[in-house]
Structure formats: C-alpha cells, structure tokens
Design a protein around this motif. Structure first.
Motif, short mmCIF file in Angstrom:
data_model
loop_
_atom_site.label_atom_id
_atom_site.label_comp_id
_atom_site.label_asym_id
_atom_site.label_seq_id
_atom_site.Cartn_x
_atom_site.Cartn_y
_atom_site.Cartn_z
N ALA A 129 0.34 -1.29 0.26
CA ALA A 129 -0.07 0.16 -0.21
C ALA A 129 1.13 1.46 -0.31
O ALA A 129 1.97 1.25 0.52
CB ALA A 129 -1.21 0.07 1.57
N LEU A 130 0.56 2.22 -0.94
CA LEU A 130 1.46 3.92 -0.93
C LEU A 130 1.14 4.44 0.40
O LEU A 130 1.31 5.02 0.39
CB LEU A 130 0.92 4.34 -2.41
N ASN A 132 -2.11 5.67 3.54
CA ASN A 132 -2.44 5.84 5.28
C ASN A 132 -3.38 6.42 5.19
O ASN A 132 -3.00 7.40 5.63
CB ASN A 132 -1.48 5.22 6.17
N GLY A 313 -4.29 3.77 -1.74
CA GLY A 313 -3.92 2.62 -1.08
C GLY A 313 -5.26 2.39 -0.36
O GLY A 313 -6.36 2.39 -0.19
N SER A 324 -0.87 -4.56 3.93
CA SER A 324 -0.34 -3.74 3.43
C SER A 324 -1.17 -4.28 2.13
O SER A 324 -1.10 -5.53 1.65
CB SER A 324 0.74 -3.06 2.51
N TYR A 326 -2.51 -3.18 -2.12
CA TYR A 326 -2.42 -2.42 -3.03
C TYR A 326 -2.19 -1.09 -3.67
O TYR A 326 -3.04 -0.49 -2.48
CB TYR A 326 -2.95 -3.15 -4.40
N LEU A 327 -1.84 -0.50 -4.31
CA LEU A 327 -1.74 1.27 -4.64
C LEU A 327 -2.55 1.44 -5.86
O LEU A 327 -2.00 0.96 -6.48
CB LEU A 327 -1.08 1.40 -4.01
N TYR A 329 -0.77 5.89 -7.10
CA TYR A 329 -0.33 6.79 -6.76
C TYR A 329 -0.22 8.20 -7.98
O TYR A 329 0.25 7.11 -9.38
CB TYR A 329 0.57 6.95 -5.91
N SER A 342 4.65 6.12 3.16
CA SER A 342 3.50 5.26 3.48
C SER A 342 3.41 3.93 4.23
O SER A 342 2.83 3.73 5.25
CB SER A 342 2.13 4.85 2.44
#
Length: 477
Positions: A129-130, A132, A313, A324, A326-327, A329, A342
């Motif tokens: 994850a990018l 939060n 994310g 985490s 995925y993301l 951006y 992140s």
C-alpha cells in the motif's frame, strides 16, 4: 454503536488447477505458479489465518505461490512495529516530506522511490500500500520554525568555530542539504578543499586535521558531556550551581511518531490530509467491543495534498495485524518517496491500534522476494520475520538471508523433524456448501458422484489448514 453479531462464514471457491502466468519480476512467460480461490465472502479471522499460511489477496482473488516451483519465490514478511526504529534512510524520507510541506523544498538529486509491486495483470500481487490514514481528516504537522531556527544557529556556530581553528574544512551548502534530509544529527558535513591548481598551500595557516583525529575529538567531547550529565546529582549535592555544568544533548533517538508529527509552521506552503473509509472487499467488516475503534476490514485510504488527491491505497485491518494490499498514486509526486513514507505511517498506525487492541501488533508487507534485488527493500524494515513455506513458523529475517543467498527456495525452520502443525488432519470435518446447504465433507462425500473429487478437496484442505477448513465453506457444484 449497535450490538455486534458474529459474521457469516467465509464462502470460497477453490480452483483445482495451478495457475501459470508471466512473472512480473523476472518476466518469465510461464514461470510464475500459484494456487488460487475466489472469496465470495471472508471473515477477518479466516484471512488472518490464511496469510499466516502464505496466502495473499488481490481483490477477491486469493492466491498462494507454489513456492518450490515458481520462478521467484515470494515469502510472507511481517514487521514488528512495537520494536521498530526508523533507519537513517527512513528518517531522510520523513524529513524530506516535512520540508516539502513547510517550505515547498524539493530535495536535489535522485528521486528514486522504493519499487512498487506488480499489478494483477503482471503477477497478481500488487500488495504494498502506498498511502494510509492515521485518523479521519488528520492534518499532518511538520517541521516547526523553532526547530528550523535551532538547526541554522547550530550550523553557524560550528562554522565560526571552524574558522577560529583555522581549518580549511569548509561547509558545503549541498552537503548540508543532504545531511539535513538524512535523519542524522544536525552536524555539518565538512568537505576538504585543497589548494587551487598552480598554487601552493598556505604554510602560514595550521594544517587541516585528519578526519580520524576529528572523529576522536568529537567522541571525546561526547563522552565528557555524558559524564557531566551523569554527575548532575553530585554537583547539586555539593551545592554547586547548575549553570556551571556544560549543556549535554539528549542521546535519546526520536521516535517514529516524533518524526512524523513535527509541528507545522503557520505559514506552511502545503497541507497534507488523510481520509479513511470502508471499501469493497471480500472481508466482512466487523466491530467487536474489544477491537479497534474503526473496526476490522478493508479500508481505502486517500492521500490529499492541498485539496488534491494524489494517492489511494488499501489496507486490511485484521485481528493481529495491519496488512498492506495495493495502491494507486500520481507519479508526479514520486519525488516524495511515497512508498517509504506510507509504510512508515502504517507502522505508526499499527502502534496506535495496538494501544486499544493489544493483540494487534504486526505490520504485514505482503511478499519478500529475495531473488529479485529490486524487491528486497521490505527487508529494511526491522525487526521483521519471514514465514517458513513448509512449517509456517516465523523466523527472523537475519537467519533467513544466508540461505536465500544460496538458493531461491528455502525451508527456514532448522528442525528437520518439524512439520506443519496446522495441516489438515481430519478431512471429514472440512465444511462444504452444496445446494444451498452447509454440511461436513463426511456427509457430502456420501452423495457425490465423482470419487476423484476428493483429491482436489484434500489439496485445498492442506493449503488452508485445519482451522480454516472447519470454518470456511467450500463451494461445490
């Protein structure tokens, strides 16, 4: 809040054939192999137990790499947030973000970010994850003017002292910029400037001190300061005024929260906000009384800069961890090293959740892929563990790395007699969903027409483990 009721059982559909596809890491056309199942619904406890057996979700598709056959083995990795201390490179990323928000400064040089995992089309594991959210509408506060001023004053004093010593070690502006962004103590970086071409050295000035001698001097002064601080009570007992003591600096490193939540000057150029809300996921949202205030489940996280969304994310909040997923951006902001930033925020978020829900104390970063050098960055978040792919016990990553240097696939458990304690032991207790009814497999198999079906059911049971096989419903036609 309304009273909480237990969620419905997980309902999954297992795909009997292994999936082969192009690897998103080494680009082998058919080298990546995994088991898979479709989660029509899933409880957070079942998913927690599944990821502790090497499974991972991408949307509603839940997959487990065939570790001894896939081209790039993917080991589940978890970090210990309660013992985590940011490294110098982590601090550099946090300070880079603070300086950008406070003054709009963009660090010169490489804007290289940690690599992001591949998308579903590539490797079915876009899992890091990018972004939060620590709190709903939580403003990030950054570097205060007081702190900035103290750094500038200290640098000026050091420069004056160097001039008095007659040293030709000059403070290079770019070096200061790099140092302030590195997370190291705010000491000047000194660059030796030799005589200009064609000119001899000025022998009337003292010679430059060697770096080794200067390090010894700094160490000696540091020890003096520590000893002075330790003698504080002794001075007071003899009636000496406190003012005669040299001022000692605190050697206590800043915590992750201190670095993230530095106060923001009133005239800061940028404003960073987070929002968090539930998102579509196979995980059923749960709000038990002893759980976190936000509950368990999957959350979209939005990353807003000056009213503009620059990243989204997904994280899963599970009984024992924040995971985490995925993301997405905006690549225009890659200079902020958002992948690293992140992750650090999510580690701090896990600490925050732990305060109310003590068993929630791990941060799962998806898969660690040692055979792909660009994907080794997750191992820099220490302390962390890797999951043994055969016995499903956690092993400190430091103990795993020597083996991984020699072989892509490794059994980390050093006990040759150890077995998978969670394996399926009683197949008849496995639960299935058939013709709109839930029943034990022992009952179902008495009515099935294809005896060969048992091989696929047994494979599924061994992959998910006894606990999940007894709780989850396996859909059968």
């Amino acid at each position: 809040m309304a009273s909480w009721s237990a969620p419905s059982p997980s309902l999954v559909e297992y795909f009997e054939d292994q999936t082969s596809f192009q690897c998103g890491y080494c680009k082998n056309n058919f080298g990546s192999r995994s088991h898979g199942m479709w989660a029509h619904s899933m409880t957070v406890q079942d998913y927690q137990d599944l990821i502790d057996r090497g499974w991972r979700r991408s949307g509603k598709y839940v997959y487990k790499p065939v570790m001894n056959q896939t081209c790039c083995p993917q080991y589940t990795i978890r970090c210990h947030p309660l013992q985590f201390q940011p490294s110098k490179s982590h601090k550099k990323v946090l300070k880079k973000m603070l300086k950008f928000l406070a003054k709009g400064e963009i660090s010169k040089g490489s804007c290289e970010d940690e690599p992001m995992d591949s998308t579903m089309e590539d490797a079915v594991d876009g899992d890091f994850a990018l972004i939060n959210k620590l709190d709903i509408k939580c403003d990030l506060k950054t570097l205060s003017s007081d702190l900035k001023g103290s750094i500038e004053v200290e640098e000026k004093e050091k420069e004056k002292s160097l001039k008095k010593e007659g040293s030709k070690e000059l403070i290079h502006p770019q070096a200061i910029e790099e140092k302030l962004g590195s997370g190291e103590p705010s000491h000047s970086i000194k660059v030796h400037i030799g005589p200009k071409p064609g000119k001899g050295a000025d022998l009337s000035k003292p010679p430059c001190r060697k770096a080794k001698e200067m390090r010894k001097e700094r160490k000696r002064l540091k020890l003096m300061q520590q000893n002075s601080a330790g003698s504080f009570e002794g001075f007071q007992a003899r009636g000496q005024p406190v003012s005669v003591l040299p001022k000692a600096k605190s050697n206590q490193p800043k915590s992750l929260e201190d670095l993230i939540f530095e106060s923001l000057p009133e005239n800061a150029l940028h404003k960073l906000e987070f929002t968090r809300f539930l998102c579509s996921s196979p995980l059923e949202a749960e709000h038990p009384a002893n759980g976190p205030e936000c509950g368990y489940g999957s959350f979209h996280q939005q990353y807003w800069l000056d009213g503009k969304i620059i990243a989204v994310g997904v994280i899963d909040i599970l009984p024992y961890c924040v995971s985490s997923v995925y993301l997405y951006y905006d690549p225009d902001y890659s200079f902020l090293s958002l992948g690293v930033y992140s992750a650090l925020r999510e580690i701090a978020f896990t600490r925050q959740l732990h305060e109310k829900t003590s068993q929630l104390s791990y941060y799962y970063m998806g898969f660690y892929i040692h055979s792909c050098p660009k994907m080794r960055y997750k191992g820099q978040y220490r302390p962390s563990d890797l999951l043994c792919p055969e016995t499903y016990v956690w092993v400190p990553i430091e103990q795993c790395l020597p083996s991984l240097d020699n072989s892509k696939y490794c059994r980390f458990n050093q006990d040759p007699q150890a077995e998978d304690e969670g394996r399926s032991k009683e197949l008849d207790r496995l639960r299935v969903f058939h013709r709109r009814s839930a029943m034990p497999y022992g009952v179902y198999k008495n009515h099935q027409e294809d005896p060969s079906e048992e091989a696929a059911v047994l494979e599924y049971a061994n992959l998910v483990g006894q606990k999940c096989s007894e709780r989850m419903l396996l859909f059968r036609h």
